[in-house]
Scaffold this active site. Structure first.
Site, mmCIF file in Angstrom:
data_model
loop_
_atom_site.group_PDB
_atom_site.id
_atom_site.type_symbol
_atom_site.label_atom_id
_atom_site.label_comp_id
_atom_site.label_asym_id
_atom_site.label_seq_id
_atom_site.Cartn_x
_atom_site.Cartn_y
_atom_site.Cartn_z
ATOM 1 N N GLY A 100 -40.340 4.050 42.788
ATOM 2 C CA GLY A 100 -39.702 4.365 44.059
ATOM 3 C C GLY A 100 -38.960 3.199 44.679
ATOM 4 N N GLY B 129 -33.774 -0.242 25.902
ATOM 5 C CA GLY B 129 -35.023 0.436 25.614
ATOM 6 C C GLY B 129 -35.007 1.323 24.391
ATOM 7 N N GLU B 130 -33.992 2.169 24.270
ATOM 8 C CA GLU B 130 -33.979 3.119 23.149
ATOM 9 C C GLU B 130 -33.891 2.428 21.792
ATOM 10 O OE1 GLU B 130 -29.506 4.714 22.406
ATOM 11 O OE2 GLU B 130 -30.314 5.148 24.387
ATOM 12 N N ASP B 131 -33.361 1.210 21.760
ATOM 13 C CA ASP B 131 -33.224 0.482 20.494
ATOM 14 C C ASP B 131 -34.487 -0.276 20.106
ATOM 15 O OD1 ASP B 131 -30.593 1.296 20.362
ATOM 16 O OD2 ASP B 131 -29.750 -0.647 20.908
ATOM 17 N N THR B 132 -35.169 -0.878 21.080
ATOM 18 C CA THR B 132 -36.230 -1.824 20.716
ATOM 19 C C THR B 132 -37.545 -1.682 21.486
ATOM 20 O OG1 THR B 132 -35.562 -3.541 22.305
ATOM 21 C CG2 THR B 132 -34.466 -3.556 20.148
ATOM 22 N N ARG B 133 -37.603 -0.822 22.493
ATOM 23 C CA ARG B 133 -38.819 -0.772 23.331
ATOM 24 C C ARG B 133 -40.082 -0.478 22.524
ATOM 25 N NH1 ARG B 133 -39.280 -0.364 28.611
ATOM 26 N NH2 ARG B 133 -37.251 0.607 28.904
ATOM 27 N N GLU C 216 -27.670 -7.136 34.041
ATOM 28 C CA GLU C 216 -28.719 -8.150 33.908
ATOM 29 C C GLU C 216 -28.148 -9.405 33.260
ATOM 30 O OE1 GLU C 216 -32.501 -5.160 33.009
ATOM 31 O OE2 GLU C 216 -31.922 -6.625 31.490
#
Length: 181
Positions: free
Chosen positions: A60, A28-32, A94
């Protein structure tokens, strides 16, 4: 929580129920907020049922089992390898699950090497080597076995034909020229 843009539907082309056409695996931090967001938007605009964690994970819920189920219910996987991908145990887990599915099912895996060299992923050099060394740093025997699975999965995924950022740059130049004509 399913977003309205990625309503769940099963594929009629397979005997296995498919909720998603595409599963996006990314750090996420690289490409989101850039590449992955643009890719997701384009896929959804084409009517492609796409899993992206911040859109599809139930608040949740059990994240690990929800991710595993989404992977099992997808038929195409786009793995966006970026400089910090291998620092994320979520991404690496994943990837292991996706590689396991490659052995069991008829699926398509498309690696995208976003500002990383495919050989660094394949051979775990550069940021990928640093990340795995970080994971091994104070690992017990069980974690060392997991790191070995991550190494194998990285190598198998990087051995697949995919896209490298130089491909995107060439495409951008070509598209720009066509638009100008």
């Amino acid at each position: 929580m399913a977003s309205s843009s990625t309503r769940r539907a099963s594929s009629s082309t397979s005997s296995i129920s498919r909720t998603y056409d595409v599963f996006l695996s990314f750090k996420g931090e690289d490409t989101r907020k850039n590449f992955t967001d643009h890719l997701y938007t384009a896929l959804v605009a084409c009517g492609i049922q796409t899993f992206r964690d911040n859109e599809e994970l139930e608040k949740g819920g059990d994240i690990a089992s929800d991710l595993s189920r989404a992977i099992e219910e997808s038929r195409i996987f786009i793995i966006i390898f970026s400089k910090n991908y291998a620092y994320s145990t979520w991404c690496l887990n994943e990837l292991v699950k996706i590689v396991e599915c490659m052995k069991q099912k008829d699926i398509m895996v498309l690696p995208i090497f976003y500002h990383v060299d495919p050989s660094d992923v394949r051979r775990q050099r550069g940021n990928f080597g640093d990340a795995l060394a970080h994971h091994e740093g104070d690992a017990d025997q069980q974690k060392k076995q997991m790191v070995q699975k991550w190494r194998i999965a990285l190598t198998k995924a990087a051995d697949l034909s995919g896209c490298h950022n130089s491909t995107f740059e060439a495409f951008s130049i070509h598209s720009s020229r066509e638009m100008q004509n």
